[in-house]
Design a protein around this motif. Structure first.
Motif, PDB file in Angstrom:
ATOM      1  N   GLU A   1     -10.663  30.256  24.468  1.00 35.54           N
ATOM      2  CA  GLU A   1     -10.574  31.540  25.168  1.00 35.54           C
ATOM      3  C   GLU A   1     -10.994  32.682  24.249  1.00 35.54           C
ATOM      4  O   GLU A   1     -11.674  33.622  24.676  1.00 35.54           O
ATOM      5  N   ALA A   2     -10.591  32.601  22.986  1.00 34.95           N
ATOM      6  CA  ALA A   2     -10.951  33.645  22.027  1.00 34.95           C
ATOM      7  C   ALA A   2     -12.448  33.659  21.770  1.00 34.95           C
ATOM      8  O   ALA A   2     -13.064  34.718  21.613  1.00 34.95           O
ATOM      9  N   VAL A   3     -13.065  32.488  21.722  1.00 32.92           N
ATOM     10  CA  VAL A   3     -14.501  32.395  21.436  1.00 32.92           C
ATOM     11  C   VAL A   3     -15.336  32.772  22.651  1.00 32.92           C
ATOM     12  O   VAL A   3     -16.300  33.557  22.560  1.00 32.92           O
ATOM     13  N   LEU A   4     -14.980  32.235  23.813  1.00 34.91           N
ATOM     14  CA  LEU A   4     -15.814  32.398  25.004  1.00 34.91           C
ATOM     15  C   LEU A   4     -15.469  33.631  25.829  1.00 34.91           C
ATOM     16  O   LEU A   4     -16.290  34.097  26.619  1.00 34.91           O
ATOM     17  N   GLY A   5     -14.263  34.155  25.633  1.00 33.22           N
ATOM     18  CA  GLY A   5     -13.808  35.274  26.448  1.00 33.22           C
ATOM     19  C   GLY A   5     -13.220  34.772  27.755  1.00 33.22           C
ATOM     20  O   GLY A   5     -13.588  33.706  28.254  1.00 33.22           O
ATOM     21  N   THR A   6     -12.284  35.544  28.324  1.00 33.71           N
ATOM     22  CA  THR A   6     -11.626  35.145  29.562  1.00 33.71           C
ATOM     23  C   THR A   6     -10.806  36.314  30.095  1.00 33.71           C
ATOM     24  O   THR A   6     -10.734  37.375  29.462  1.00 33.71           O
ATOM     25  N   THR A   7     -10.219  36.129  31.250  1.00 38.04           N
ATOM     26  CA  THR A   7      -9.262  37.092  31.801  1.00 38.04           C
ATOM     27  C   THR A   7      -7.925  36.379  31.956  1.00 38.04           C
ATOM     28  O   THR A   7      -7.858  35.307  32.568  1.00 38.04           O
ATOM     29  N   VAL A   8      -6.877  36.956  31.379  1.00 37.22           N
ATOM     30  CA  VAL A   8      -5.567  36.309  31.405  1.00 37.22           C
ATOM     31  C   VAL A   8      -4.504  37.309  31.853  1.00 37.22           C
ATOM     32  O   VAL A   8      -4.721  38.523  31.828  1.00 37.22           O
ATOM     33  N   ALA A   9      -3.346  36.781  32.231  1.00 37.21           N
ATOM     34  CA  ALA A   9      -2.209  37.619  32.620  1.00 37.21           C
ATOM     35  C   ALA A   9      -1.433  38.012  31.373  1.00 37.21           C
ATOM     36  O   ALA A   9      -1.297  37.234  30.427  1.00 37.21           O
ATOM     37  N   VAL A  10      -0.923  39.231  31.364  1.00 33.25           N
ATOM     38  CA  VAL A  10      -0.095  39.711  30.263  1.00 33.25           C
ATOM     39  C   VAL A  10       1.140  40.380  30.857  1.00 33.25           C
ATOM     40  O   VAL A  10       1.064  41.056  31.892  1.00 33.25           O
ATOM     41  N   ARG A  11       2.275  40.171  30.226  1.00 33.64           N
ATOM     42  CA  ARG A  11       3.513  40.755  30.715  1.00 33.64           C
ATOM     43  C   ARG A  11       3.632  42.195  30.262  1.00 33.64           C
ATOM     44  O   ARG A  11       3.359  42.514  29.101  1.00 33.64           O
ATOM     45  N   THR A  12       4.049  43.085  31.160  1.00 32.33           N
ATOM     46  CA  THR A  12       4.316  44.484  30.842  1.00 32.33           C
ATOM     47  C   THR A  12       5.751  44.783  31.284  1.00 32.33           C
ATOM     48  O   THR A  12       6.339  44.012  32.052  1.00 32.33           O
ATOM     49  N   PRO A  13       6.344  45.891  30.822  1.00 28.65           N
ATOM     50  CA  PRO A  13       7.705  46.227  31.275  1.00 28.65           C
ATOM     51  C   PRO A  13       7.812  46.384  32.782  1.00 28.65           C
ATOM     52  O   PRO A  13       8.881  46.205  33.357  1.00 28.65           O
ATOM     53  N   GLY A  14       6.684  46.702  33.426  1.00 33.16           N
ATOM     54  CA  GLY A  14       6.700  46.896  34.871  1.00 33.16           C
ATOM     55  C   GLY A  14       6.272  45.676  35.661  1.00 33.16           C
ATOM     56  O   GLY A  14       6.188  45.730  36.883  1.00 33.16           O
ATOM     57  N   GLY A  15       5.985  44.568  34.996  1.00 33.14           N
ATOM     58  CA  GLY A  15       5.530  43.371  35.697  1.00 33.14           C
ATOM     59  C   GLY A  15       4.337  42.751  34.995  1.00 33.14           C
ATOM     60  O   GLY A  15       4.141  42.911  33.793  1.00 33.14           O
ATOM     61  N   GLU A  16       3.529  42.063  35.751  1.00 35.25           N
ATOM     62  CA  GLU A  16       2.371  41.354  35.194  1.00 35.25           C
ATOM     63  C   GLU A  16       1.092  42.137  35.431  1.00 35.25           C
ATOM     64  O   GLU A  16       0.922  42.757  36.474  1.00 35.25           O
ATOM     65  N   ALA A  17       0.195  42.110  34.462  1.00 33.94           N
ATOM     66  CA  ALA A  17      -1.101  42.768  34.593  1.00 33.94           C
ATOM     67  C   ALA A  17      -2.174  41.818  34.076  1.00 33.94           C
ATOM     68  O   ALA A  17      -1.882  40.844  33.377  1.00 33.94           O
ATOM     69  N   LYS A  18      -3.431  42.073  34.437  1.00 31.33           N
ATOM     70  CA  LYS A  18      -4.554  41.258  33.984  1.00 31.33           C
ATOM     71  C   LYS A  18      -5.287  41.994  32.865  1.00 31.33           C
ATOM     72  O   LYS A  18      -5.452  43.214  32.906  1.00 31.33           O
ATOM     73  N   VAL A  19      -5.737  41.226  31.870  1.00 38.30           N
ATOM     74  CA  VAL A  19      -6.477  41.820  30.773  1.00 38.30           C
ATOM     75  C   VAL A  19      -7.681  40.940  30.454  1.00 38.30           C
ATOM     76  O   VAL A  19      -7.581  39.709  30.469  1.00 38.30           O
ATOM     77  N   ALA A  20      -8.817  41.577  30.202  1.00 39.60           N
ATOM     78  CA  ALA A  20     -10.036  40.850  29.855  1.00 39.60           C
ATOM     79  C   ALA A  20     -10.100  40.672  28.346  1.00 39.60           C
ATOM     80  O   ALA A  20     -10.068  41.646  27.593  1.00 39.60           O
ATOM     81  N   VAL A  21     -10.166  39.414  27.909  1.00 42.87           N
ATOM     82  CA  VAL A  21     -10.297  39.100  26.487  1.00 42.87           C
ATOM     83  C   VAL A  21     -11.786  38.976  26.173  1.00 42.87           C
ATOM     84  O   VAL A  21     -12.451  38.065  26.665  1.00 42.87           O
ATOM     85  N   PRO A  22     -12.345  39.882  25.378  1.00 38.46           N
ATOM     86  CA  PRO A  22     -13.776  39.804  25.058  1.00 38.46           C
ATOM     87  C   PRO A  22     -14.080  38.539  24.245  1.00 38.46           C
ATOM     88  O   PRO A  22     -13.239  38.052  23.494  1.00 38.46           O
ATOM     89  N   GLN A  23     -15.291  38.018  24.398  1.00 40.88           N
ATOM     90  CA  GLN A  23     -15.661  36.846  23.611  1.00 40.88           C
ATOM     91  C   GLN A  23     -15.698  37.213  22.121  1.00 40.88           C
ATOM     92  O   GLN A  23     -16.005  38.338  21.741  1.00 40.88           O
ATOM     93  N   GLY A  24     -15.358  36.241  21.306  1.00 37.74           N
ATOM     94  CA  GLY A  24     -15.346  36.475  19.867  1.00 37.74           C
ATOM     95  C   GLY A  24     -14.135  37.261  19.380  1.00 37.74           C
ATOM     96  O   GLY A  24     -14.204  37.953  18.365  1.00 37.74           O
ATOM     97  N   SER A  25     -13.008  37.175  20.090  1.00 40.34           N
ATOM     98  CA  SER A  25     -11.803  37.911  19.692  1.00 40.34           C
ATOM     99  C   SER A  25     -10.988  37.104  18.685  1.00 40.34           C
ATOM    100  O   SER A  25     -10.752  35.909  18.885  1.00 40.34           O
ATOM    101  N   SER A  26     -10.566  37.746  17.609  1.00 32.36           N
ATOM    102  CA  SER A  26      -9.745  37.097  16.598  1.00 32.36           C
ATOM    103  C   SER A  26      -8.313  37.608  16.665  1.00 32.36           C
ATOM    104  O   SER A  26      -8.028  38.637  17.296  1.00 32.36           O
TER     105      SER A  26
END
Length: 305
Positions: free
Chosen positions: A223-248
Protein backbone atom coordinates in the motif's frame (compact mmCIF):
# COMPACT_ATOMS: atom_id res chain seq x y z
CA UNK A 1 -13.50 18.70 57.60
CA UNK A 2 -11.59 18.58 54.30
CA UNK A 3 -8.09 17.21 54.39
CA UNK A 4 -5.25 19.70 54.69
CA UNK A 5 -3.93 20.29 51.16
CA UNK A 6 -0.35 20.20 52.43
CA UNK A 7 -1.07 16.80 53.93
CA UNK A 8 -2.61 15.63 50.64
CA UNK A 9 0.60 16.45 48.77
CA UNK A 10 2.83 15.24 51.60
CA UNK A 11 4.77 18.51 51.87
CA UNK A 12 5.50 20.96 54.68
CA UNK A 13 3.62 24.24 54.97
CA UNK A 14 6.72 26.17 53.84
CA UNK A 15 7.25 24.01 50.75
CA UNK A 16 8.69 25.80 47.74
CA UNK A 17 7.05 25.96 44.30
CA UNK A 18 9.46 23.31 43.00
CA UNK A 19 8.68 21.01 45.93
CA UNK A 20 4.95 21.38 45.33
CA UNK A 21 5.39 20.62 41.65
CA UNK A 22 7.56 17.58 42.29
CA UNK A 23 5.11 16.19 44.84
CA UNK A 24 2.21 16.72 42.45
CA UNK A 25 3.95 15.00 39.54
CA UNK A 26 4.86 12.01 41.67
CA UNK A 27 1.36 11.57 43.07
CA UNK A 28 -0.38 12.30 39.75
CA UNK A 29 1.61 9.55 38.05
CA UNK A 30 0.83 7.18 40.92
CA UNK A 31 -2.91 7.76 41.10
CA UNK A 32 -3.91 8.63 37.52
CA UNK A 33 -6.93 6.42 36.66
CA UNK A 34 -5.34 5.40 33.35
CA UNK A 35 -2.44 3.90 35.28
CA UNK A 36 -3.86 2.90 38.65
CA UNK A 37 -6.90 0.62 38.43
CA UNK A 38 -7.67 0.77 42.15
CA UNK A 39 -11.31 1.96 42.58
CA UNK A 40 -10.17 4.71 44.94
CA UNK A 41 -7.39 6.00 42.66
CA UNK A 42 -9.59 8.43 40.72
CA UNK A 43 -10.83 10.17 43.88
CA UNK A 44 -7.28 10.33 45.21
CA UNK A 45 -6.08 11.79 41.90
CA UNK A 46 -8.78 14.47 41.99
CA UNK A 47 -7.83 15.33 45.58
CA UNK A 48 -4.16 15.68 44.62
CA UNK A 49 -5.07 17.79 41.59
CA UNK A 50 -7.24 20.14 43.66
CA UNK A 51 -4.57 20.51 46.36
CA UNK A 52 -1.90 21.40 43.80
CA UNK A 53 -4.19 23.80 41.96
CA UNK A 54 -4.82 25.75 45.18
CA UNK A 55 -1.27 25.75 46.56
CA UNK A 56 0.51 26.45 43.26
CA UNK A 57 -1.18 29.85 42.95
CA UNK A 58 0.51 32.30 45.38
CA UNK A 59 -2.62 34.38 46.00
CA UNK A 60 -4.90 31.39 46.48
CA UNK A 61 -2.32 29.71 48.72
CA UNK A 62 -2.16 32.84 50.89
CA UNK A 63 -5.92 32.82 51.37
CA UNK A 64 -5.86 29.10 52.13
CA UNK A 65 -3.11 29.55 54.71
CA UNK A 66 -5.21 32.24 56.45
CA UNK A 67 -8.68 30.74 56.26
CA UNK A 68 -8.33 27.02 55.60
CA UNK A 69 -11.26 25.26 53.96
CA UNK A 70 -13.30 28.51 54.04
CA UNK A 71 -10.82 30.26 51.73
CA UNK A 72 -13.14 30.01 48.71
CA UNK A 73 -15.62 32.32 50.44
CA UNK A 74 -12.98 35.02 50.81
CA UNK A 75 -12.79 37.66 48.03
CA UNK A 76 -9.44 37.87 46.26
CA UNK A 77 -9.00 41.48 47.38
CA UNK A 78 -9.71 40.72 51.04
CA UNK A 79 -6.52 42.39 52.26
CA UNK A 80 -7.31 45.68 50.56
CA UNK A 81 -10.91 45.57 51.77
CA UNK A 82 -9.80 44.80 55.31
CA UNK A 83 -7.30 47.64 55.36
CA UNK A 84 -9.81 50.14 54.01
CA UNK A 85 -12.85 49.00 55.95
CA UNK A 86 -11.47 48.09 59.34
CA UNK A 87 -8.01 49.51 59.55
CA UNK A 88 -6.55 46.05 59.02
CA UNK A 89 -7.47 42.78 60.71
CA UNK A 90 -5.87 43.91 63.92
CA UNK A 91 -8.42 46.68 64.42
CA UNK A 92 -11.63 46.51 66.38
CA UNK A 93 -14.77 45.21 64.75
CA UNK A 94 -18.14 46.88 65.09
CA UNK A 95 -18.80 44.91 68.28
CA UNK A 96 -15.69 46.38 69.88
CA UNK A 97 -13.93 42.98 69.95
CA UNK A 98 -10.68 42.42 68.11
CA UNK A 99 -10.69 40.08 65.13
CA UNK A 100 -7.94 37.50 65.48
CA UNK A 101 -6.50 35.69 62.43
CA UNK A 102 -2.75 35.43 63.11
CA UNK A 103 -1.94 31.74 62.68
CA UNK A 104 -4.82 30.87 60.40
CA UNK A 105 -5.63 27.33 59.30
CA UNK A 106 -3.52 24.64 60.85
CA UNK A 107 -1.80 27.05 63.23
CA UNK A 108 -2.29 27.72 66.91
CA UNK A 109 -4.52 30.77 66.62
CA UNK A 110 -7.77 28.81 66.75
CA UNK A 111 -10.66 28.56 64.31
CA UNK A 112 -12.24 31.44 62.44
CA UNK A 113 -15.91 31.91 61.62
CA UNK A 114 -15.80 33.49 58.17
CA UNK A 115 -19.29 34.97 58.33
CA UNK A 116 -18.62 36.57 61.72
CA UNK A 117 -15.21 37.74 60.56
CA UNK A 118 -16.43 39.48 57.44
CA UNK A 119 -19.53 40.77 59.20
CA UNK A 120 -17.23 42.70 61.53
CA UNK A 121 -14.78 43.71 58.84
CA UNK A 122 -17.14 44.93 56.15
CA UNK A 123 -20.66 45.14 57.54
CA UNK A 124 -22.33 48.07 59.32
CA UNK A 125 -19.71 50.63 60.34
CA UNK A 126 -17.19 49.25 57.85
CA UNK A 127 -19.19 50.85 55.07
CA UNK A 128 -18.73 48.06 52.54
CA UNK A 129 -22.05 46.28 52.96
CA UNK A 130 -22.67 42.86 51.32
CA UNK A 131 -19.68 41.04 49.84
CA UNK A 132 -20.07 39.10 46.56
CA UNK A 133 -19.20 35.43 46.72
CA UNK A 134 -15.79 34.29 45.53
CA UNK A 135 -15.36 32.51 42.21
CA UNK A 136 -14.41 28.85 42.43
CA UNK A 137 -12.71 26.44 40.06
CA UNK A 138 -12.73 22.67 39.62
CA UNK A 139 -11.44 20.21 37.03
CA UNK A 140 -13.68 18.50 34.48
CA UNK A 141 -12.11 15.42 32.89
CA UNK A 142 -13.30 14.47 29.39
CA UNK A 143 -12.31 11.90 26.82
CA UNK A 144 -11.29 13.15 23.38
CA UNK A 145 -14.63 11.93 21.99
CA UNK A 146 -16.62 13.72 24.71
CA UNK A 147 -14.72 16.95 24.06
CA UNK A 148 -15.33 16.57 20.32
CA UNK A 149 -19.08 15.98 20.60
CA UNK A 150 -19.89 18.24 23.54
CA UNK A 151 -23.39 17.98 24.98
CA UNK A 152 -24.99 17.92 28.41
CA UNK A 153 -23.43 16.12 31.34
CA UNK A 154 -24.34 15.61 34.98
CA UNK A 155 -21.47 16.05 37.43
CA UNK A 156 -21.16 16.00 41.22
CA UNK A 157 -18.85 18.29 43.18
CA UNK A 158 -18.72 18.66 46.92
CA UNK A 159 -21.99 16.85 47.39
CA UNK A 160 -23.84 19.04 44.87
CA UNK A 161 -25.03 18.03 41.41
CA UNK A 162 -24.62 20.25 38.36
CA UNK A 163 -25.91 19.94 34.82
CA UNK A 164 -23.19 21.18 32.51
CA UNK A 165 -23.55 22.16 28.86
CA UNK A 166 -20.22 21.24 27.25
CA UNK A 167 -19.57 23.10 23.98
CA UNK A 168 -18.52 20.88 21.09
CA UNK A 169 -14.77 21.11 20.51
CA UNK A 170 -13.62 22.21 23.97
CA UNK A 171 -9.85 21.92 24.33
CA UNK A 172 -7.54 21.13 27.21
CA UNK A 173 -7.30 24.05 29.65
CA UNK A 174 -10.49 25.76 28.46
CA UNK A 175 -12.87 26.91 31.20
CA UNK A 176 -16.65 26.43 31.28
CA UNK A 177 -18.51 28.99 33.40
CA UNK A 178 -21.45 28.10 35.62
CA UNK A 179 -22.82 31.48 36.61
CA UNK A 180 -23.83 31.89 40.25
CA UNK A 181 -22.62 28.43 41.29
CA UNK A 182 -19.50 29.60 43.16
CA UNK A 183 -19.07 30.76 46.76
CA UNK A 184 -22.03 32.25 48.58
CA UNK A 185 -22.22 36.00 48.90
CA UNK A 186 -22.49 37.82 52.21
CA UNK A 187 -25.91 39.23 52.94
CA UNK A 188 -27.79 40.03 49.74
CA UNK A 189 -24.68 39.97 47.57
CA UNK A 190 -24.69 37.59 44.58
CA UNK A 191 -22.85 34.29 44.61
CA UNK A 192 -19.62 33.88 42.69
CA UNK A 193 -19.21 31.75 39.57
CA UNK A 194 -17.96 28.19 39.28
CA UNK A 195 -15.42 27.58 36.53
CA UNK A 196 -14.79 24.06 35.26
CA UNK A 197 -11.34 23.74 33.74
CA UNK A 198 -11.33 21.06 31.05
CA UNK A 199 -8.71 18.31 31.30
CA UNK A 200 -8.70 15.92 28.34
CA UNK A 201 -7.61 12.41 29.22
CA UNK A 202 -4.75 10.78 27.28
CA UNK A 203 -6.06 8.68 24.40
CA UNK A 204 -4.53 5.44 23.05
CA UNK A 205 -4.93 6.62 19.44
CA UNK A 206 -5.46 10.38 19.26
CA UNK A 207 -2.79 12.95 20.10
CA UNK A 208 -4.02 16.53 20.50
CA UNK A 209 -2.21 19.78 19.80
CA UNK A 210 -4.77 22.51 20.39
CA UNK A 211 -7.55 21.67 17.94
CA UNK A 212 -5.34 19.57 15.66
CA UNK A 213 -5.46 15.80 16.07
CA UNK A 214 -2.80 13.27 15.02
CA UNK A 215 -3.53 9.58 14.57
CA UNK A 216 -1.27 6.74 13.40
CA UNK A 217 -2.19 5.18 10.06
CA UNK A 218 -0.81 1.64 9.63
CA UNK A 219 -0.29 0.58 5.99
CA UNK A 220 1.22 -2.48 4.35
CA UNK A 221 4.45 -2.27 2.30
CA UNK A 222 2.55 -2.65 -0.96
CA UNK A 223 0.00 0.00 0.00
CA UNK A 224 2.86 2.37 0.82
CA UNK A 225 4.61 1.64 -2.49
CA UNK A 226 1.61 1.55 -4.82
CA UNK A 227 -0.68 4.02 -3.07
CA UNK A 228 -4.26 3.37 -1.98
CA UNK A 229 -7.30 4.81 -0.23
CA UNK A 230 -7.93 3.59 3.31
CA UNK A 231 -10.22 4.35 6.25
CA UNK A 232 -8.84 6.32 9.18
CA UNK A 233 -10.45 6.85 12.57
CA UNK A 234 -11.23 10.42 13.67
CA UNK A 235 -12.84 11.67 16.92
CA UNK A 236 -16.03 12.19 14.93
CA UNK A 237 -16.07 8.79 13.21
CA UNK A 238 -14.43 7.25 10.17
CA UNK A 239 -13.00 9.15 7.22
CA UNK A 240 -11.23 8.15 3.98
CA UNK A 241 -7.68 9.20 3.20
CA UNK A 242 -5.65 8.78 0.02
CA UNK A 243 -2.18 7.34 0.63
CA UNK A 244 0.13 8.60 -2.16
CA UNK A 245 2.39 6.03 -3.80
CA UNK A 246 5.89 5.90 -2.39
CA UNK A 247 4.85 6.87 1.16
CA UNK A 248 7.26 6.03 3.98
CA UNK A 249 6.77 5.83 7.73
CA UNK A 250 6.44 9.29 9.27
CA UNK A 251 4.72 10.93 6.31
CA UNK A 252 1.79 13.04 7.54
CA UNK A 253 -1.42 13.25 5.53
CA UNK A 254 -3.63 16.22 6.31
CA UNK A 255 -7.41 16.02 6.46
CA UNK A 256 -8.53 19.62 6.66
CA UNK A 257 -11.28 20.35 9.19
CA UNK A 258 -11.40 16.80 10.58
CA UNK A 259 -9.83 17.76 13.92
CA UNK A 260 -11.61 19.30 16.90
CA UNK A 261 -14.57 21.53 15.93
CA UNK A 262 -14.54 25.22 16.74
CA UNK A 263 -17.94 26.89 17.31
CA UNK A 264 -16.35 30.34 16.90
CA UNK A 265 -14.00 29.76 14.02
CA UNK A 266 -12.09 27.28 11.90
CA UNK A 267 -12.03 23.64 12.99
CA UNK A 268 -8.73 21.91 13.59
CA UNK A 269 -7.14 19.47 11.16
CA UNK A 270 -6.50 15.75 11.46
CA UNK A 271 -3.08 14.40 10.56
CA UNK A 272 -2.78 10.72 9.65
CA UNK A 273 0.83 9.69 10.26
CA UNK A 274 1.86 6.72 8.13
CA UNK A 275 3.43 3.68 9.76
CA UNK A 276 4.53 1.00 7.32
CA UNK A 277 3.88 -2.39 8.90
CA UNK A 278 5.31 -5.75 7.86
CA UNK A 279 4.02 -9.26 8.68
CA UNK A 280 5.65 -10.51 11.88
CA UNK A 281 5.43 -14.11 10.66
CA UNK A 282 5.23 -14.16 6.84
CA UNK A 283 3.81 -17.22 5.16
CA UNK A 284 6.03 -19.31 2.95
CA UNK A 285 4.59 -17.70 -0.17
CA UNK A 286 4.97 -14.17 1.24
CA UNK A 287 8.57 -14.88 2.13
CA UNK A 288 9.19 -16.20 -1.38
CA UNK A 289 7.76 -13.05 -2.96
CA UNK A 290 9.80 -10.78 -0.68
CA UNK A 291 12.92 -12.74 -1.60
CA UNK A 292 12.14 -12.27 -5.30
CA UNK A 293 11.66 -8.53 -4.69
CA UNK A 294 14.95 -8.34 -2.82
CA UNK A 295 16.71 -10.04 -5.71
CA UNK A 296 15.47 -7.66 -8.41
CA UNK A 297 15.07 -4.34 -6.52
CA UNK A 298 17.82 -1.71 -6.64
CA UNK A 299 16.24 0.35 -3.86
CA UNK A 300 18.57 1.20 -0.97
CA UNK A 301 16.62 2.72 1.99
CA UNK A 302 19.84 3.97 3.59
CA UNK A 303 20.67 6.02 0.52
CA UNK A 304 17.05 7.04 -0.12
CA UNK A 305 16.97 5.72 -3.69
Amino acid sequence: MARDYYEVLGVSRDASTDQLQQAFRTLARKYHPDVNKDPTAEDRFKEVNEAYHVLSDPDTRKRYDRFGEDFRQVPEDWEARAAAGAGGFGGAGRSGTRVRYGQGFGGTGGGINIEDLFGEMFGGGGGFGPIPGADQEASLELTVEEAYRGGKRQISLGGRNYRVNIPAGVIDGQRIRLAGEGGRGNGDAPAGDLYLRVRIKPHPQFRLDGRDVTVDLPVSPWEAVLGTTVAVRTPGGEAKVAVPQGSSTGRRLRLRGEGMPNPRGVAGDLYAEIKVMVPAQPTGRERELFEQLAAVSTFDPRRGR
